[in-house]
Design a protein around this motif. Structure first.
Motif, short mmCIF file in Angstrom:
data_model
loop_
_atom_site.label_atom_id
_atom_site.label_comp_id
_atom_site.label_asym_id
_atom_site.label_seq_id
_atom_site.Cartn_x
_atom_site.Cartn_y
_atom_site.Cartn_z
N VAL A 1 -9.07 -0.44 -64.68
CA VAL A 1 -7.85 -0.12 -65.12
C VAL A 1 -8.17 0.67 -66.41
O VAL A 1 -9.22 0.05 -67.07
CB VAL A 1 -6.88 -1.24 -65.34
CG1 VAL A 1 -5.65 -0.84 -66.31
CG2 VAL A 1 -6.42 -1.75 -64.10
N ASN A 2 -7.67 1.47 -66.95
CA ASN A 2 -7.80 2.26 -68.24
C ASN A 2 -6.35 2.43 -68.84
O ASN A 2 -5.54 3.33 -68.37
CB ASN A 2 -8.50 3.51 -68.15
CG ASN A 2 -9.73 3.35 -69.32
OD1 ASN A 2 -9.45 2.53 -70.20
ND2 ASN A 2 -10.50 4.23 -69.27
N GLY A 3 -5.93 1.75 -69.98
CA GLY A 3 -4.84 1.85 -70.61
C GLY A 3 -3.73 0.97 -70.18
O GLY A 3 -3.51 0.68 -68.85
N ASN B 1 -12.44 9.41 -60.94
CA ASN B 1 -13.67 9.62 -61.64
C ASN B 1 -13.10 9.45 -63.00
O ASN B 1 -12.60 10.48 -63.59
CB ASN B 1 -14.37 11.04 -61.86
CG ASN B 1 -15.23 11.22 -60.48
OD1 ASN B 1 -16.38 10.64 -60.33
ND2 ASN B 1 -14.70 11.78 -59.54
N CYS B 2 -13.52 8.20 -63.75
CA CYS B 2 -13.26 8.06 -65.03
C CYS B 2 -14.45 8.66 -65.97
O CYS B 2 -15.55 8.56 -65.58
CB CYS B 2 -13.29 6.61 -65.47
SG CYS B 2 -12.79 6.36 -67.16
N ILE B 3 -13.85 9.44 -67.17
CA ILE B 3 -14.92 10.13 -67.93
C ILE B 3 -16.11 9.02 -68.19
O ILE B 3 -17.03 9.38 -68.81
CB ILE B 3 -13.99 10.60 -69.16
CG1 ILE B 3 -15.02 11.54 -70.06
CG2 ILE B 3 -13.44 9.43 -69.90
CD1 ILE B 3 -14.24 12.39 -70.98
N GLN B 4 -15.65 7.78 -68.34
CA GLN B 4 -16.45 6.72 -68.91
C GLN B 4 -17.75 6.46 -67.69
O GLN B 4 -18.92 6.16 -68.21
CB GLN B 4 -15.85 5.38 -69.37
CG GLN B 4 -15.18 5.53 -70.28
CD GLN B 4 -14.12 4.23 -70.60
OE1 GLN B 4 -13.68 3.89 -69.45
NE2 GLN B 4 -13.73 4.08 -71.87
N GLY C 1 -10.47 11.27 -64.69
CA GLY C 1 -9.17 10.30 -64.85
C GLY C 1 -8.04 10.26 -66.08
O GLY C 1 -7.10 10.39 -65.92
N PHE C 2 -8.47 10.79 -67.28
CA PHE C 2 -7.73 10.71 -68.25
C PHE C 2 -6.57 11.60 -68.23
O PHE C 2 -5.75 11.78 -69.00
CB PHE C 2 -8.53 10.87 -69.47
CG PHE C 2 -9.05 12.28 -69.87
CD1 PHE C 2 -8.32 13.28 -70.45
CD2 PHE C 2 -10.41 12.55 -69.58
CE1 PHE C 2 -8.88 14.39 -71.12
CE2 PHE C 2 -10.87 13.62 -69.90
CZ PHE C 2 -10.21 14.78 -70.75
N LYS C 3 -6.78 12.88 -67.37
CA LYS C 3 -5.69 13.66 -67.30
C LYS C 3 -4.75 13.35 -66.39
O LYS C 3 -3.60 13.86 -66.56
CB LYS C 3 -6.23 15.26 -66.53
CG LYS C 3 -7.29 15.73 -67.13
CD LYS C 3 -6.84 16.33 -68.68
CE LYS C 3 -6.22 17.65 -68.92
NZ LYS C 3 -6.09 17.75 -70.30
#
Ligand SMILES: Nc1nc2c(c(=O)[nH]1)N[C@H]1C(S)=C(S)[C@@H](COP(=O)(O)O)O[C@H]1N2
Ligand SMILES: [Mo]
Length: 504
Positions: free
Chosen positions: A314-316, A367-370, A465-467
């Motif tokens: 999870v991110n956010g 794909n997460c940027i991380q 993913g961040f988009k």
């Protein structure tokens, strides 16, 4: 070519220059690569990235049990002595990595072309298997702490020749190939490609192991240059001939190396001081290249149900504002998506309304940027349906997706003003019209879970993913995004200096 003829080739200026340019950019690539690794300091062989399944973990941090643990909580801050630019700067590290890789590859192409055009290739590429036993003899010489006689170097000893050939023709291309396998746009268009390496995480692990191999090579290479016939080496490397002056060669070498170190120090120092400037300056080279090569690729992902991963980071974190909590309490029955801006027919859509459109289902890799990935099935409505309903005006170039969530739930280190602003991201009209760009209300056949963006999130499968905005509140069509937020095209672009296009 005979040994004598090869010796007469000498080390031409172009060869010595490309060796030096290579050194400069390899250092930038390694340092920015370490920065990127720090953003998700775990390596896996599987696409689901379940924390316990990592084969290497470079952080001691333990997941907290008292609250939702996100991948941002795992990002480590890296010293500027090691990383470019250093500290917690994934976005700028990526800018440096992609900027450097463009020039490193161009330099590599010039080098290989000239290598073949001039006949110098014959020094590197073996033409007889007899080199293998001879290289073994050299290995035994070194390992028993002896130094081969100068007559063995014409100009390279057999082991040296094999190693250089492997680094230039195998390791270099391997690093490029595994690097490309991490681009979401390439994976989306050619899902078979990351499979050449096993899967996307295996490609990431192999890219890392390639880095380790490169660092080991550089250490041994440098040591041997220093230990074995040092004076002739320095003459060859710097001035191209063993007959030239050692003092001159040595002085030039020291100055050239100090210059490289100064570049490494300056790039970190300047980037940390002028983040927005660096984002734009490097972006001026990186963004057009990326747009030209990757933006035209549409997503053609159709993973199988058996590919779905049982873990998905999870991110956010979910919004904590009362307005959102009330909506969640009533199962989002009162939630309305507001679509406005440059449209002929602004609308408010409920979840029920969204469900009346044909449902699109797609199994895709996130794909997460991380650096982590996960595969899931997303169900929802195509953005083209929403556009058809509202009618985009001809001036509409971009679409702004805004969340119920505020910046503070997304990135706790953001400046105060940004923490209080909602999370948003901007897509180009072209990206929005893609058939796999959907508003997802289901994940793996169930209503979208809270941590993954309930009730509705964006999916745009060629992007990082961040988009893909979670907890969607509104959609606005605009001509330009310069006046929105800090004008960079999204919350993470504004605050974390990410690039507005996220195909890599
Ligand atoms: N509103 C909102 N959307 C967001 C984020 C966020 O912090 N807030 N994080 C983004 C990032 S960086 C990623 S990788 C994905 C993560 O999606 P997941 O939490 O469902 O795995 O959501 C994206 N969408
Ligand atoms: Mo992310």
């Amino acid at each position: 070519m005979t040994h004598l003829a090869l010796a007469e080739l000498g080390f031409p200026l172009w060869l010595r220059l490309s060796h030096y340019i290579n050194l400069l950019f390899i250092g930038l690539l390694i340092r920015s690569g370490i920065q990127i690794l720090g953003a998700h300091p775990r390596l896996y062989w599987n696409s689901g990235c379940k924390p316990e399944s990592n084969w290497l973990k470079l952080t001691k941090r333990k997941a907290r049990k008292d609250r939702l643990w996100t991948s941002t909580d795992e990002e480590v801050s890296v010293s500027p002595l090691l990383a470019l630019p250093g500290k917690d700067n994934l976005g700028l590290g990526r800018h440096w990595h992609f900027f450097s890789v463009i020039f490193w590859i161009l330099n590599g192409i010039v080098y290989v072309v000239l290598l073949f055009a001039t006949g110098e290739w014959a020094r590197l590429i073996p033409t007889s298997w007899s080199i293998v036993p001879r290289a073994w003899e050299t290995f035994v010489t070194y390992i028993t702490l002896h130094i081969p006689p100068a007559s063995d170097f014409h100009p390279y000893d057999p082991l040296q020749q094999l190693t250089y050939a492997a680094v230039v023709f195998l390791l270099g291309p391997f690093l490029i190939a595994t690097g490309a396998a991490m681009s979401p746009a390439i994976e989306a268009r050619f899902p078979w490609y990351p499979r050449l390496f096993g899967n996307r995480q295996a490609a990431r692990s192999l890219h890392f192991l390639g880095l380790v191999a490169f660092i080991l090579f550089t250490i041994v290479h440098t040591l041997l240059v220093l230990i074995v016939h040092f004076q002739s080496n320095i003459r060859d490397i710097v001035l191209g001939s063993e007959k030239s002056s050692f003092t001159l060669a040595f002085t030039v070498a020291v100055i050239a190396l100090l210059f490289v170190l100064a570049v490494y120090a300056w790039t970190s120092w300047y980037t940390l001081r002028r983040k927005r400037r660096t984002q734009h300056a490097l972006g001026a080279i990186v963004n057009p290249t990326r747009r030209m090569l990757l933006q035209p690729l549409p997503s053609e992902q159709h993973y199988k149900a058996s590919d779905i991963t049982d873990y998905f980071w999870v991110n956010g974190r979910p919004p904590e504002e009362d307005e959102f909590k009330r909506l969640a309490q009533h199962n989002f029955a009162d939630w309305r998506l507001h679509v406005s801006g440059l449209v002929f027919n602004p609308v408010h859509l409920s979840l029920e309304d969204l469900r009346t459109f044909p449902k699109i289902s797609q199994i895709t890799m996130h794909n997460c940027i991380q650096g982590w990935t996960g595969i899931a099935e997303w169900g929802g409505v195509a953005m083209t349906e929403i556009l058809a309903l509202c009618g985009a005006q001809p001036e509409a170039n971009y679409v702004v997706f805004t969340s119920y969530q505020l910046g503070k739930q997304s990135y706790a280190d953001a400046p105060k003003e940004a923490q209080a602003r909602p999370y948003y991201e901007v897509l180009s009209m072209e990206q929005v019209k893609h058939p796999q760009t959907i508003l997802a209300y289901e994940m793996n056949g169930k209503p979208l879970p809270l941590q993954h963006g309930a009730p509705v999130r964006l999916r745009v499968e060629t992007q990082l993913g961040f988009k893909m905005v979670k907890y969607l509140r509104s959609i606005e069509l605009v001509a330009d995004y310069a006046t929105i937020g800090e004008g960079q095209g999204g919350f993470r672009e504004d605050v974390q200096f990410y690039s507005m296009g996220a195909e890599v």
